[in-house]
Design an enzyme around this catalytic site. Structure first.
Site, PDB file in Angstrom:
ATOM      1  N   ARG A  45       0.621  -1.270  -0.004  1.00  0.00           N
ATOM      2  CA  ARG A  45       0.059   0.200   0.005  1.00  0.00           C
ATOM      3  C   ARG A  45       0.979   1.206  -0.075  1.00  0.00           C
ATOM      4  NH1 ARG A  45       2.633   1.605   3.666  1.00  0.00           N
ATOM      5  NH2 ARG A  45       1.340   3.487   3.919  1.00  0.00           N
ATOM      6  N   ALA A  47       0.605   5.138  -1.993  1.00  0.00           N
ATOM      7  CA  ALA A  47       0.549   5.453  -3.307  1.00  0.00           C
ATOM      8  C   ALA A  47       1.747   5.293  -4.233  1.00  0.00           C
ATOM      9  CB  ALA A  47       0.236   7.013  -3.608  1.00  0.00           C
ATOM     10  N   ARG A  88      -7.469  -0.193  -6.832  1.00  0.00           N
ATOM     11  CA  ARG A  88      -7.770   0.833  -5.765  1.00  0.00           C
ATOM     12  C   ARG A  88      -7.882   2.195  -6.594  1.00  0.00           C
ATOM     13  NH1 ARG A  88      -4.620   0.595  -0.643  1.00  0.00           N
ATOM     14  NH2 ARG A  88      -6.293   1.981  -0.049  1.00  0.00           N
ATOM     15  N   ASP A 239      -2.353  10.689  -1.762  1.00  0.00           N
ATOM     16  CA  ASP A 239      -2.568   9.667  -2.570  1.00  0.00           C
ATOM     17  C   ASP A 239      -2.896  10.325  -3.738  1.00  0.00           C
ATOM     18  OD1 ASP A 239      -2.870   8.377   0.186  1.00  0.00           O
ATOM     19  OD2 ASP A 239      -2.774   6.688  -1.401  1.00  0.00           O
TER      20      ASP A 239
END
Lengths: 357, 357
Positions: A45, A47, A88, A239
């Site tokens: 995880r 970005a 995502r 992000d």
């Protein structure tokens, strides 16, 4: 050096961030589908790390394609890009990385009819994205170091460290490591960051490994530590950053920004240029991922909440630009009005040298 | 009706709040030492519930005393009061309840030489404290109901419900139940409240049992839900309220108050008069309990953080009076300047009828 994701001869090697820090387990992913699943399940995880992993996954998938013609390979490639893009929704680095791979594919396609050459070029592109991310974080660290004073205590939210990127420095933690490497004493307060506990599990682990003093707090203590004068500066990752500087980052970032403003503490966002999304006018346009309610109701498989209770679980929130003191990128530091400063950094990489002050 | 703590012929019966909601387990405490331990370990928590439990514990201990003379009984009684007062430092209801028991002891001592009569009077006093707490919460509910509009969504932090009091209504949840019983539709957003998860475990359980719609969020989502216009009003409990209205409550309350102000959402504190500590000029004088770091690093016995990581774990924070829209007590609603309004409520119970508007 922490290796978050790595291209190897056997496949893509990832540290499993779901079980850190009590287990340091590495997974070997041998297909692009496994990589997509790892992104979705948050094995990896952050970005920039998502972007790097997606690029590697697509390169792996392409290299395993049995397509005999460029057209066959392109069909496979296009399908992989689409599925990877659905893992995502919020981190723009994912789409940025897929776009980079697509551009490379198109460039090679116009030069060669060799399926093998195109496959090799895609592996090369993924490696480049990996290397560039490491370099970008080092640059963020250098620019950001100037904003940290000797003796500062930095509050950070979530994990924007080595584990959120290709490895090594990280973004927000890159600023902290940059300050440390510039000879400054720096201590960190890490929000634990429910529900996934990136702060308690990952940031604490990374910083302890690096001998950077770190104290973990629950998210709801952020106001209290600021009220008690224990925080000099806040640095977080991102992000997705809209054209006006509005920043989507891990849920709770907005709350920290409001508290920082209340206590007149500088609030910095650290992110590579690949996190900018200048196609969006404001943060209202950023899609916010809703994740499974079980992430809130269960902790490591143990049920904590009553059966069937309603839960809200947005993975991100948006901090409006007016709460952000500056955005630290690999090309320099942007300040308000962001609509101008971000566009300038994006188009004119030569600003990097002059924008440090 | 939820029975948090109950005097029975066998001993003091308590619901074990550490294992709710996945287990509904009741403990029968047969000595005052067990009651002190239960308060310390948070089998029972919440300022009013701590006060009631301490009074019952002292009554139980006194009734089991083997002292043959009033002087012997008084020695035992004084010792129990001291130990009970060392269980938790912040909730003033603990000290208030001990003081009530001491006053009753002294009153009886001046009237009788009978050890048995004094013992009976102490049991009677504990029962009175219990009954008065139930009545106080009903009154808080009536006064608070006027501040809630039909259709409101109320955000609350921690658990200031039946489980935080003698049972039945609760304080902050008493306001919500009061509004519901006044025919208003009301929904609740409950902060999960790390590290002990009173919101996720206890508030969610209580409200679901009562068919009041509740959505649980992690603490770091409080800003996001306000930003998205989902919260009309905030109501929280209190562990100690200083003379100027500064309020100590569960860690994170201050953060919620700052966010509420930012979004121009009314922020109410609901607490019985026994939570007022007019001997303190301001919140700076309220002692804040630091609890074991394991509450943060471990969840239900499972280690989540790296070994030996430094953790801060204050159980409470202080919300300054200027962030509090009003304080809802069992004698009426106090507004700024609190230095006057709180003193008036404390000394003049007849204000109750007029301060509802």
């Amino acid at each position: 050096m922490i290796k978050t994701v790595e291209w190897t001869n056997e496949g893509i090697r990832m540290i499993d961030q779901r079980v850190l820090p009590t287990e340091e387990k590495y997974l070997m992913l041998r297909s692009w589908e496994e990589v997509a699943e790892a992104i979705k399940k948050m094995v990896v995880r952050g970005a920039p790390a998502i972007g790097v992993s997606a690029a590697m996954g697509i390169a792996l998938g392409a290299s395993q394609s049995v397509g005999m013609s460029v057209a066959d390979l392109e069909d496979d490639f296009t399908y992989m890009c689409r599925v990877m893009g659905e893992t995502r929704p919020t981190a723009v680095n994912l789409f940025w990385a897929i776009e980079r791979m697509r551009e490379r594919f198109n460039r090679e396609k116009s030069k060669t009819n060799s399926v093998e050459e195109i496959k090799a070029s895609l592996v090369d592109e993924a490696q480049k994205i990996f290397q560039e991310d490491i370099a970008a974080n080092r640059a963020i660290g250098r620019f950001g170091a100037d904003l940290i004073a000797d003796g500062d205590t930095v509050l950070t939210h979530c994990n924007a460290g080595a584990l959120a990127t290709a490895g090594d420095y990280g973004t927000a933690l890159g600023v902290i490591r940059g300050a440390r490497d510039a000879g400054k004493r720096v201590a960190v307060i890490a929000d634990e960051t429910r529900p996934f506990l990136q702060g308690l599990r990952l940031t604490a682990w990374e910083l302890a490994k690096d001998d950077i003093p770190v104290t973990v707090i629950t998210d709801n203590m952020a106001g209290s530590v600021m009220q008690n004068g224990k925080v000099n500066v806040v640095v977080v990752g991102a992000d997705r950053i809209a054209g006006n500087g509005d920043t989507a980052n891990k849920i709770g970032t907005y709350m920290v920004a409001v508290l920082a403003r209340k206590h007149e503490i500088p609030f910095y966002v650290a992110a590579p240029i690949s996190t900018l999304d200048l196609t969006l006018k404001s943060g209202r346009e950023i899609p916010i991922e809703q994740r499974d309610s079980k992430e809130v109701t269960h902790i490591r498989g143990q049920q904590m909440a009553p059966d069937g209770i309603k839960v809200s679980n947005p993975a991100f929130d948006v901090t409006p630009n007016d709460l952000i003191t500056a955005i630290i990128t690999d090309r320099g530091v942007a300040r308000a009005p962001y609509i101008e400063s971000l566009r300038k950094l994006m188009t004119d990489s030569s600003t990097a040298a002059t924008s440090r002050d």
